[in-house]
Every structure is written in C-alpha cells, then in structure tokens.
Design an enzyme around this catalytic site. Structure first.
Site, mmCIF file in Angstrom:
data_model
loop_
_atom_site.group_PDB
_atom_site.id
_atom_site.type_symbol
_atom_site.label_atom_id
_atom_site.label_comp_id
_atom_site.label_asym_id
_atom_site.label_seq_id
_atom_site.Cartn_x
_atom_site.Cartn_y
_atom_site.Cartn_z
ATOM 1 N N LYS A 1 0.864 -1.190 0.000
ATOM 2 C CA LYS A 1 0.000 0.000 0.000
ATOM 3 C C LYS A 1 0.895 1.234 0.000
ATOM 4 O O LYS A 1 1.582 1.512 0.972
ATOM 5 C CB LYS A 1 -0.895 0.047 1.237
ATOM 6 N N GLU B 1 9.845 1.140 10.982
ATOM 7 C CA GLU B 1 10.870 2.167 10.800
ATOM 8 C C GLU B 1 10.192 3.515 10.980
ATOM 9 O O GLU B 1 9.318 3.867 10.190
ATOM 10 C CB GLU B 1 11.440 2.031 9.375
HETATM 11 P P1 ADP Z 1 3.388 10.049 7.443
HETATM 12 O O1 ADP Z 1 3.414 11.096 8.480
HETATM 13 O O2 ADP Z 1 4.716 9.731 6.841
HETATM 14 O O3 ADP Z 1 2.278 10.178 6.446
HETATM 15 P P2 ADP Z 1 1.890 7.897 8.581
HETATM 16 O O4 ADP Z 1 2.364 7.031 9.675
HETATM 17 O O5 ADP Z 1 0.682 8.724 8.795
HETATM 18 O O6 ADP Z 1 3.158 8.750 8.249
HETATM 19 O O7 ADP Z 1 1.671 7.060 7.257
HETATM 20 C C1 ADP Z 1 2.578 6.071 6.804
HETATM 21 C C2 ADP Z 1 1.793 5.003 6.080
HETATM 22 O O8 ADP Z 1 0.948 4.347 7.022
HETATM 23 C C3 ADP Z 1 0.864 5.528 4.979
HETATM 24 O O9 ADP Z 1 0.878 4.618 3.898
HETATM 25 C C4 ADP Z 1 -0.484 5.537 5.661
HETATM 26 O O10 ADP Z 1 -1.571 5.424 4.767
HETATM 27 C C5 ADP Z 1 -0.387 4.301 6.533
HETATM 28 N N1 ADP Z 1 -1.311 4.277 7.678
HETATM 29 C C6 ADP Z 1 -1.870 5.316 8.336
HETATM 30 N N2 ADP Z 1 -2.686 4.885 9.319
HETATM 31 C C7 ADP Z 1 -2.653 3.526 9.304
HETATM 32 C C8 ADP Z 1 -3.267 2.493 10.082
HETATM 33 N N3 ADP Z 1 -4.090 2.758 11.082
HETATM 34 N N4 ADP Z 1 -2.970 1.218 9.777
HETATM 35 C C9 ADP Z 1 -2.117 0.908 8.772
HETATM 36 N N5 ADP Z 1 -1.519 1.845 8.007
HETATM 37 C C10 ADP Z 1 -1.763 3.131 8.249
#
Ligand code: ADP
Length: 494
Positions: free
Chosen positions: A176, A251
């Site tokens: 994803k 990470e």
């Molecule tokens: P950033 O600040 O770099 O956007 P995030 O942690 O918000 O960091 O997002 C990193 C990735 O994790 C993105 O691909 C985002 O869609 C995904 N993501 C955000 N929330 C969730 C969740 N609850 N479960 C799994 N993946 C998530």
C-alpha cells in the site's frame, strides 16, 4: 487535460476498488495540477490482493533464487532507462527537487542490483553435527505473503527496500503506497512487470491508512509486515501485528543531531548542516533537526547558517533553479507552524523563516521557509519532538561529552553526525552515540543501500532495512539435519 486514472493491481490485472471510490494525487507545488486519480481501497480489496499473492506464492517460492534475481537485474536496467521520467513524476507528486528525486530512483536501481546479487548468495550455514554420520545445515526459506505499508517521503526508494529483498527471498507481496505519493510505487511495480515478474507476485492496493493499511496488518494470510511512517501509526501497526505473532519491521521517527566541535572544518560542517536540515525540505526521518555547537564556534556558525538558510531558493522542484521544494501537504505545514509557535513560547529565538511562504507562485503550493532557532535547550519540545519540516534547532555545548549526552537525551535513535578533525573524538562518538547510524564529517542523511538502515530506542523495533538485515527479515531460518548412520541417534542422549 484529462486526469490519468490508476487502478489497483491484483493478480496481474488492473482493477477498480470494490467501493468504486477514488482519491486525487495533487502536486504540492501547484494545487491545480492533478497527478492522477487512484482507487480508495478497503478490506475487500486487500482480501482479493492477499488471495492473489497467496496463489502466486505456490510457484514463486519454487522459482530458483538466481532466476528471481534476473528479474531484479532487468528491473535495475529498465529503471535506469526510465530514471528521468520517473524522477519527474516523483517531483510532481512529492515536491522534492529533481536532483533528489533522481537520487530516489537511483536508490531503487542500487537496491535492485544489490538484491539481485543476493540471488546467488542467500547464504546459510553448514556446521558439524555432534553425532557421527550426521550432516547439519541451516537454509533460508521464504516467509510467505508479505504486507508493506509505505510513507510518502521516499516514494520509490522505500518501496524498493521492501519489495526487492522480499522478492529475491521468494516471497510474494502486497504493497500500500502512501496516499500522497502512489504514482512512484506504480512506476516501480510496472517496471518489475515489464522485467518479467509473474502476475500476482506483487500486488498494489492504494488508499488510506485505516481502511486499506490496517486490514493488511490483520489479514491472517499475511505472514510479515513492513511499515515505514510515523511513530503514532507504527504503534498501532506493531500492536496489531503482535496480537497475531506476526514478524513486523517498524521504521519510524528521528530527532537527529549533528555535533560540531570547535576543531571542525566549519565550511564542511555548514554544507552538511544546510543539506541535512533542508534537503528534502527537512522531511526525512534522518533529517538534521538539532545542531549541537561547541560554544567557541557557535556564534560564527549560527550567523553563517542563517545566511545560507535565508539564501536558499524555494520553489517548484521541477524548475532546476530551486534548491528546496514544498512540504508534502497542508497537514505538514500545520505541524511546522505549530512547532514554531511552541518553540517561540518555550523561549527559543527564531532567527529566520518560521512561516509559510505565500507570495507569488508560492501561494499555489505548500511552501515553508527554511527556519532556524537558536537558544534551544535540550529539554524543550522543539529539541525533543520530530517536526518533519525545514526547521532546525541550535543547541550549545561545552565539550564532546556534554554534546553526546544532549544528542542521546531523546526518545529516538536513528542518525547522528560528528564534525571534528580529532580521530580520538570520532571514535568516542562512534562508540557512545545511541543511534543506528553515525556519520563522521558528513551530515545525518545519505544512507547507502548495502548497509543496515534503522535505529535504536523508539525509532524502530530492532529490524533493519538495507544490507543483509533485509534478507534476515524476509527469510526464515530452517535447520536441516541429515542422518546417514542408518540407526537411531539421539542428540544429547546417546
Ligand atoms: P506520514 O506522516 O509519513 O504520512 P503515517 O504514519 O501517517 O506517516 O503514514 C505512513 C503510512 O501508514 C501511509 O501509507 C499511511 O496510509 C499508513 N497508515 C496510516 N494509518 C494507518 C493504520 N491505522 N494502519 C495501517 N496503516 C496506516
């Protein structure tokens, strides 16, 4: 111009999301430029993609590793041919300047060649048995279907760090991409397919975290999870994976310090500081966000750094006159603005920047001025918490020992740097800095793909990407004993 429409990739077919919903990928330097329309996926799409990856695993795991590796070699070659186009696509969706997006594609090329080389290694061990006429060895087995959740700041390099080692080890994948930068993952996976990757071996499900990311983590047929992103989301992902005893590589954040001692080459340290703090608009997990200055050189260094920060040309990364692009979106602008308020309230001195740029062409994107704070003390929030923007804090120290204490006095432990000409100081810093990466006379950014990448403390959970650490994560050890004695031999008993 009509908007390009992208679909999910499931079992080698491009398919719309089951919900029929889509979202737009916008250029952060120019809002009116829509990069593409992407599917808003949910748990049903994830289930389809996992089923496709599971089916493909049956044959991919039996494909000899050197043959799997040949596809990665070809991927590296095709990426090299397409480097300029993919760099331009990436700058358009992510904002960082072209020289940096070329570097991001190059990192995927380097990873392709490095991991392709692993196809003829994937070394295990042979070791003597404690019993006569018995042979013992350990071999690497694939893990199965691997789920990958990527961030937006390295839109092709980070997916390559996850996909390529997983593929050479014989796993199949479901990725994803981040919602802000899906196109670069599409470009990467399209290249893999053009290089001959069989259908279903890599599947893409685009969409938002809670709807499309979370179901990847909890799906029972996904055997391992690799996540790069924020600590908040990493905690959610890690807990969900732990509930099902799934291997999970996290990470996450950093609050990386560069120490500049009084014996340093100040010109070199300045170049390093400008690149470390403002490269990628400060949106790297390894960005230099604290500079710890020996008080003998602090005034001179500060003055020169501020002059360099003020002179940085900020604009659309596709125009090569600019040195720093926009922040990725409004939320990141809000975070930078919020931390400027916090730092000012805490008593730090704002020396330059501190605000969104809104004049002229800047009004059409999410640009933030290069920002420097002095008078920062190690306990201030601006010295403790990750900003992920072009904001750097200057802290003073009186000795290397004090500087190392300040550098270590945070919850994170990703990257660190020391500028000094004294070899004794260099080795003491290498030993004492609590971080997964330490640079001597180079800034906190600039990892090479064949070395382990990752951090200590709350930056990660002990796994490493890059280097052989990635092979360790995407393979599972099997110990094999062959007894050719023709009788029952019992270990520890006979
Ligand atoms: P950033 O600040 O770099 O956007 P995030 O942690 O918000 O960091 O997002 C990193 C990735 O994790 C993105 O691909 C985002 O869609 C995904 N993501 C955000 N929330 C969730 C969740 N609850 N479960 C799994 N993946 C998530």
């Amino acid at each position: 111009m009509s908007t390009a429409v992208y679909k999910n990739l499931i079992g080698g077919q491009w398919v719309t999301a089951r919900s029929g919903k889509t979202f737009l990928n916008l250029n952060p330097a120019r809002y009116e430029d829509t990069v593409g329309e992407f599917p808003t996926s949910n748990a049903e799409d994830v289930a389809d993609a996992v089923a496709a990856a599971k089916a493909a695993y049956a044959t991919w795991r039996l494909t000899p590793a050197p043959k799997r590796a040949e596809i990665l070699y070809r991927t590296g070659e095709i990426l090299t041919q397409r480097k300029e186009q993919y760099a331009r696509d990436m700058t358009r969706e992510m904002g960082k300047v072209l020289s940096e997006t070329r570097g991001d594609v190059q990192e995927a090329i380097d990873t392709a060649y490095y991991m392709a080389g692993e196809g003829r290694r994937l070394f295990g061990q042979t070791t003597p048995s404690e019993l006569p006429n018995k042979f013992a060895m350990s071999v690497r087995m694939p893990v199965g279907v691997c789920g990958m959740i990527a961030p937006w700041n390295f839109p092709m390099a980070i997916p390559s760090w996850k996909l390529f080692p997983a593929l050479v080890c014989g796993n199949t994948c479901l990725i994803k991409p981040a919602e802000d930068t899906p196109l670069s993952t599409y470009n990467l996976v399209q290249t893999l397919m053009d290089a001959g990757l069989p259908p279903g071996v890599v599947n893409i499900v685009a969409g938002f975290g809670p709807e499309a990311g979370a179901p990847i983590v909890t799906h029972p047929d996904v055997r391992a999870i690799s996540f790069t992103g924020s600590s908040e989301v990493g905690r959610i992902v890690g807990q969900a994976a732990a509930a099902n005893f799934k291997p999970c590589s996290l990470e996450m954040g950093g609050k990386n310090a560069m120490i500049v001692m009084e014996d340093a080459n100040l010109d070199l340290a300045l170049d390093g500081a400008v690149w470390g703090a403002f490269g990628t608009t400060g949106q790297r997990c390894t960005a230099t966000s604290r500079i710890i200055l020996h008080k003998k050189i602090a005034a001179e260094f500060t003055e020169r750094l501020v002059a360099r920060a003020r002179a940085l040309r900020v604009g659309d990364g596709l125009d090569e006159q600019f040195e720093m692009g926009p922040q990725i979106n409004q939320q990141q602008i809000d975070t930078s603005t919020h931390y400027v308020e916090i730092a000012t309230r805490e008593g730090a001195r704002l020396l330059c920047g501190g605000e969104r740029l809104i004049e002229g062409a800047h009004a059409k994107g999410t640009f933030f001025a290069p920002t420097v704070f002095s008078g920062v003390t190690p306990s201030m929030r601006i010295a403790q918490e990750e900003v992920f923007g072009p904001v750097v804090s200057l802290i003073e120290c009186g000795s290397l020992e004090e500087a190392i204490g300040q550098a270590n006095g945070i919850q994170y432990g990703l990257s660190t740097a020391l500028y000094s000409r004294d070899v004794n100081r260099a080795f003491a810093a290498i030993r004492d800095l609590e971080a997964g990466i330490t640079y001597i006379n180079a800034p906190t950014i600039g990892a090479e793909v064949h070395l382990p990448f990752g951090g200590v403390k709350q930056t990660g959970n002990g796994h490493r990407e890059g280097g052989t650490g990635a092979i360790d994560f995407y393979s599972s050890w099997k110990s094999v004993y062959v007894d050719y004695s023709d009788k029952l031999q019992r270990a520890q008993i006979d």
